[in-house]
Design a protein around this motif. Sequence first.
Motif, mmCIF file in Angstrom:
data_model
loop_
_atom_site.group_PDB
_atom_site.id
_atom_site.type_symbol
_atom_site.label_atom_id
_atom_site.label_comp_id
_atom_site.label_asym_id
_atom_site.label_seq_id
_atom_site.Cartn_x
_atom_site.Cartn_y
_atom_site.Cartn_z
ATOM 1 N N PHE A 85 -17.082 -13.038 28.341
ATOM 2 C CA PHE A 85 -16.756 -12.645 29.723
ATOM 3 C C PHE A 85 -18.058 -12.520 30.531
ATOM 4 O O PHE A 85 -18.892 -11.653 30.255
ATOM 5 C CB PHE A 85 -15.969 -11.328 29.699
ATOM 6 N N GLU A 127 -20.843 -22.928 32.313
ATOM 7 C CA GLU A 127 -21.669 -21.868 32.912
ATOM 8 C C GLU A 127 -23.161 -22.175 32.759
ATOM 9 O O GLU A 127 -23.990 -21.620 33.474
ATOM 10 C CB GLU A 127 -21.353 -20.515 32.272
ATOM 11 N N ALA A 215 -15.360 -18.941 45.233
ATOM 12 C CA ALA A 215 -15.960 -19.721 44.138
ATOM 13 C C ALA A 215 -15.003 -20.843 43.741
ATOM 14 O O ALA A 215 -13.781 -20.674 43.778
ATOM 15 C CB ALA A 215 -16.216 -18.808 42.942
HETATM 16 P P1 GDR Z 1 -15.832 -17.685 34.578
HETATM 17 O O1 GDR Z 1 -14.311 -17.185 34.620
HETATM 18 O O2 GDR Z 1 -16.784 -16.655 35.011
HETATM 19 O O3 GDR Z 1 -15.854 -19.005 35.298
HETATM 20 O O4 GDR Z 1 -16.055 -17.888 33.007
HETATM 21 P P2 GDR Z 1 -13.604 -15.978 35.394
HETATM 22 O O5 GDR Z 1 -12.161 -16.296 35.355
HETATM 23 O O6 GDR Z 1 -14.040 -14.660 34.882
HETATM 24 O O7 GDR Z 1 -14.172 -16.134 36.889
HETATM 25 C C1 GDR Z 1 -13.923 -17.284 37.677
HETATM 26 C C2 GDR Z 1 -14.324 -17.019 39.119
HETATM 27 O O8 GDR Z 1 -13.409 -16.091 39.708
HETATM 28 C C3 GDR Z 1 -14.155 -15.144 40.465
HETATM 29 N N1 GDR Z 1 -13.380 -13.897 40.611
HETATM 30 C C4 GDR Z 1 -13.004 -13.095 39.586
HETATM 31 N N2 GDR Z 1 -13.189 -13.212 38.244
HETATM 32 C C5 GDR Z 1 -12.645 -12.249 37.447
HETATM 33 N N3 GDR Z 1 -12.767 -12.365 36.119
HETATM 34 N N4 GDR Z 1 -11.980 -11.175 37.964
HETATM 35 C C6 GDR Z 1 -11.775 -11.005 39.309
HETATM 36 O O9 GDR Z 1 -11.171 -10.050 39.744
HETATM 37 C C7 GDR Z 1 -12.318 -12.024 40.163
HETATM 38 N N5 GDR Z 1 -12.299 -12.215 41.510
HETATM 39 C C8 GDR Z 1 -12.952 -13.349 41.760
HETATM 40 C C9 GDR Z 1 -15.450 -14.980 39.695
HETATM 41 O O10 GDR Z 1 -16.450 -14.394 40.517
HETATM 42 C C10 GDR Z 1 -15.722 -16.428 39.305
HETATM 43 O O11 GDR Z 1 -16.357 -17.095 40.329
HETATM 44 C C11 GDR Z 1 -15.054 -18.467 32.175
HETATM 45 C C12 GDR Z 1 -15.190 -17.846 30.774
HETATM 46 O O12 GDR Z 1 -14.115 -18.285 29.982
HETATM 47 C C13 GDR Z 1 -16.479 -18.265 30.109
HETATM 48 O O13 GDR Z 1 -16.499 -17.814 28.759
HETATM 49 C C14 GDR Z 1 -16.551 -19.794 30.135
HETATM 50 O O14 GDR Z 1 -17.760 -20.237 29.543
HETATM 51 C C15 GDR Z 1 -16.459 -20.295 31.566
HETATM 52 O O15 GDR Z 1 -15.223 -19.871 32.107
HETATM 53 C C16 GDR Z 1 -16.504 -21.822 31.637
#
Ligand code: GDR
Length: 326
Positions: A85, A127, A215
Amino acid sequence: MKRALVTGITGQDGAYLAQLLLSEGYHVFGTYRRSSHPPFERLEYLGIKEQIELLPMDLLDQGSILRALEASEPEEVYNLAAQSFVQVSFEQPILTGNVTGLGVARLLEAIRQVNPGIRFYQASSSEMFGKVQSIPQDEKTPFYPRSPYGVAKLYSHWMTVNYREAYGLFACAGILFNHESPLRGTEFVTRKISRAVARIKLGLQDHLELGNLQAKRDWGFAPEYVEAMWLMLQQDQPGDYVIASGGTHRVQEFVEKAFETVGLDWREYVVKQEALFRPAEVDLLVGNPARARRDLGWQPKTSFPELVRIMVEADLARAAKEALSQ
Ligand code: GDR
Ligand code: NDP
């Protein structure tokens, strides 16, 4: 019967990969960490737990890695275990480096010692591209990680390449872009959204807190992505491959589509929460999986709207059960 060891079998990809390997006739071994609570929910969801030989192992503990390799005597090792995460990696950078980075060095060393003939798959990540240096990203794109998680994955990626070049290990790194499913962890944004949409629809929740909606991510369907992992280890030569859908969408588009699926207007339920923004963000990811298409014959099948629908429908079924039990 071929033997495979899957680390991180309790996670999203571990469960789907185990299912695939079983369907290919493998004897599947999977590693889990000791926990006060049983961690096998996903294997039970897929109905495959009883067909897997489970071994205790922690990437922080060299002895446990050696014992898992000796007990399973695998021809193939798939390393899916990680502190995965991104958000938590800013809070726990040392732990993330130790597990997600050094943990892979421990595993590679153990393989070199126990049986250097083992074929090895490393779960590398988009990433590592972070602040992207070109669009779209492929195997030749320079890396620029933007989080302790990305930095740790870059270390483990280069260790995988180095063990291939230095010791001739059949070691492959799959540079996988985001892949999602009904088994995705609930803290990742897609599943957080699909779960909240279902629970809001059924009156179990009244709003959804999110961070950066701008994003952009290249999202695919996890069961298809684990096929690419397996294909990499079936080739004549080891190599590294980008696995991606080739499309990109804003987080907000996922939100819109998910709420649309249940006939609700997202603006009435989504609340922006500053604490959920990251200290450094990856603004845009979009992969080019041409090499995988050419060499592995792999290509994505599930479209973005289908992915959203699959996830929301699975969470509606779960929310209905939850509502009944209340
Ligand atoms: P990521 O996935 O960081 O790409 O990593 P995540 O789903 O956590 O975030 C994706 C994008 O969404 C934005 N975001 C939020 N993210 C989360 N988790 N929670 C929120 O409330 C939220 N609001 C907006 C984030 O800022 C980000 O831009 C995942 C993981 O599975 C890694 O292990 C993997 O390597 C990558 O994908 C490829
Ligand atoms: P999950 O977070 O769902 O699963 C991670 C797994 O690693 C879990 O089984 C977890 O065990 C295990 N684990 C965590 N810490 C340790 C440790 N110290 N020792 C041993 N095992 C540990 O991840 P995914 O299934 O989504 O991803 C699989 C791999 O692919 C990860 O390495 C991830 O970083 C990488 N990746 C994922 C992408 C995605 O979009 N899903 C994209 C690119 C790369 P427990 O259940 O006990 O927590």
